[in-house]
Motif scaffolding. Structure first.
Motif: not given
Ligand SMILES: [Zn+2]
Ligand SMILES: [Zn+2]
Length: 344
Positions: A93-96, A99, A107-108
């Motif tokens: 996701c690049g956001e959790c 990440c 990654c979640r």
């Molecule tokens: Zn993530």
């Protein structure tokens, strides 16, 4: 276009589907080969957390680019129709929290092509994000190169182990992952690499991959402790035995996938007294590009490792053979017209 679909838990079907269209920064790949592995079985059996049915399986894939979506070549990429490629299935996701702290493989919202919610490569054509696509050399065998994805997982495994020249390494399990970890161990500078497997046929594959010390039990080996012990079986008894074989100050790696509801016993006193380190390893992490390079440099004997290829029609036969533990690495070639025995 034909696609093999896991339509619901435990059910698979062959479907006619429209050719997928690559979206923004995506490419369309004609599948050459896709490896079968334990993850596919877990996904079909509904044991993989988060899988959304229906799903086209297949995460160990190679192929040829047949179409390039908008925006693909606006940045660093240079992909064109006809390029021969291997595909990293991991989507993050690049956001959790994980990440953004450099643990994208944890990654979640981790998604894998053919594993969670994005369709995989067990179909004649599939779509992949351009960032997951790696070009191969013209002389690289596209069928053998389907081992690049599991090789990328094995490199991740070695990334979190010490790589001291002259170490003694013990690997449990002479299946695909054990063979890859053992061959990388030799590359990593181990003085000796020992592999154990209850199945003599699997040990024969290890011999062909250049692993000299092979036993059905570590009791038969010349030493009784190793600096690095790696379980590639996921078998609880093997894991419990493996932990007793680690030298003081040594490492145990839990690489094989054990059933999620099982527990293993070990001596906490020994972990304390001998300063043992126990590490896990999950999927691919910053290792796919290096897997391409090592594969193309001949780091593994891919020819010795793949025994059978199957058409989409025979996908169920491939899974049955995998479950029975027969053959070496099995792969599906969705655009091939007949199933083949490569090593009898
Ligand atoms: Zn993530
Ligand atoms: Zn796999």
């Amino acid at each position: 276009m034909r696609a093999l679909v896991f339509s619901s838990e435990g059910t698979l079907s062959l479907e006619e589907r429209p050719t997928p269209v690559p979206g923004y920064k995506e490419v369309l790949v004609e599948t050459a080969a896709v490896g079968i592995c334990g993850t596919d079985v877990h996904v079909l059996d509904g044991e993989f957390e988060g899988t959304e049915f229906p799903l086209v399986p297949g995460h160990e894939a190679t192929g040829t680019i047949r179409a390039v979506g908008d925006g693909v070549n606006e940045g660093v990429f240079d992909f064109h129709v006809g390029d021969r490629v291997a595909i990293n299935p991991s989507k993050t996701c690049g956001e959790c929290e994980f990440c953004v702290n450099g643990h994208q493989n944890l990654c979640r919202f981790w998604d894998g092509l053919g594993v969670v919610s994005s369709d995989g490569a067990a179909q004649q054509l599939f779509v992949a994000p351009a960032g997951n696509v790696y070009k191969l050399k013209p002389e690289t065998d596209l069928f053998e190169a389907a081992l690049i994805e599991p090789l990328a997982c094995a490199i991740r495994g070695w990334d979190i182990l010490p790589r001291r020249l002259g170490d003694h390494v013990l690997v449990y399990g002479s299946g695909t992952m054990g063979l890859l970890m053992a061959q990388l161990g030799r590359r990593a500078g181990a003085a000796t690499v020992t592999i154990v497997d209850l199945n003599e046929d699997r040990l024969q594959t290890a011999a062909e991959c250049g692993i000299d010390l092979r036993y059905t039990t570590p009791d038969d080996a010349a030493r009784d402790k190793w600096d690095v012990v790696i379980d590639c079986t996921g078998n609880i008894r093997a894991i419990e035995d493996a932990l007793t074989r680690v030298k003081p100050a040594g490492y145990f790696q839990d690489f094989g996938v054990a059933p999620s509801d099982r527990t293993a016993q070990f001596s906490p006193f020994r972990v304390y007294r001998d300063e043992l380190t126990i590490v896990g390893s999950m999927a691919v992490h910053n290792s796919f590009g290096r897997a391409v390079e090592l594969f193309e440099a001949g780091a593994i004997n891919a020819r010795a490792m793949i025994s059978h290829s199957f058409t989409l029609d025979d996908y169920a036969d491939a899974l049955a053979m995998f479950r029975a533990g027969h053959g070496r690495k099995l792969q599906v070639r969705p655009n091939d017209t007949e199933s083949r025995v490569l090593i009898g």
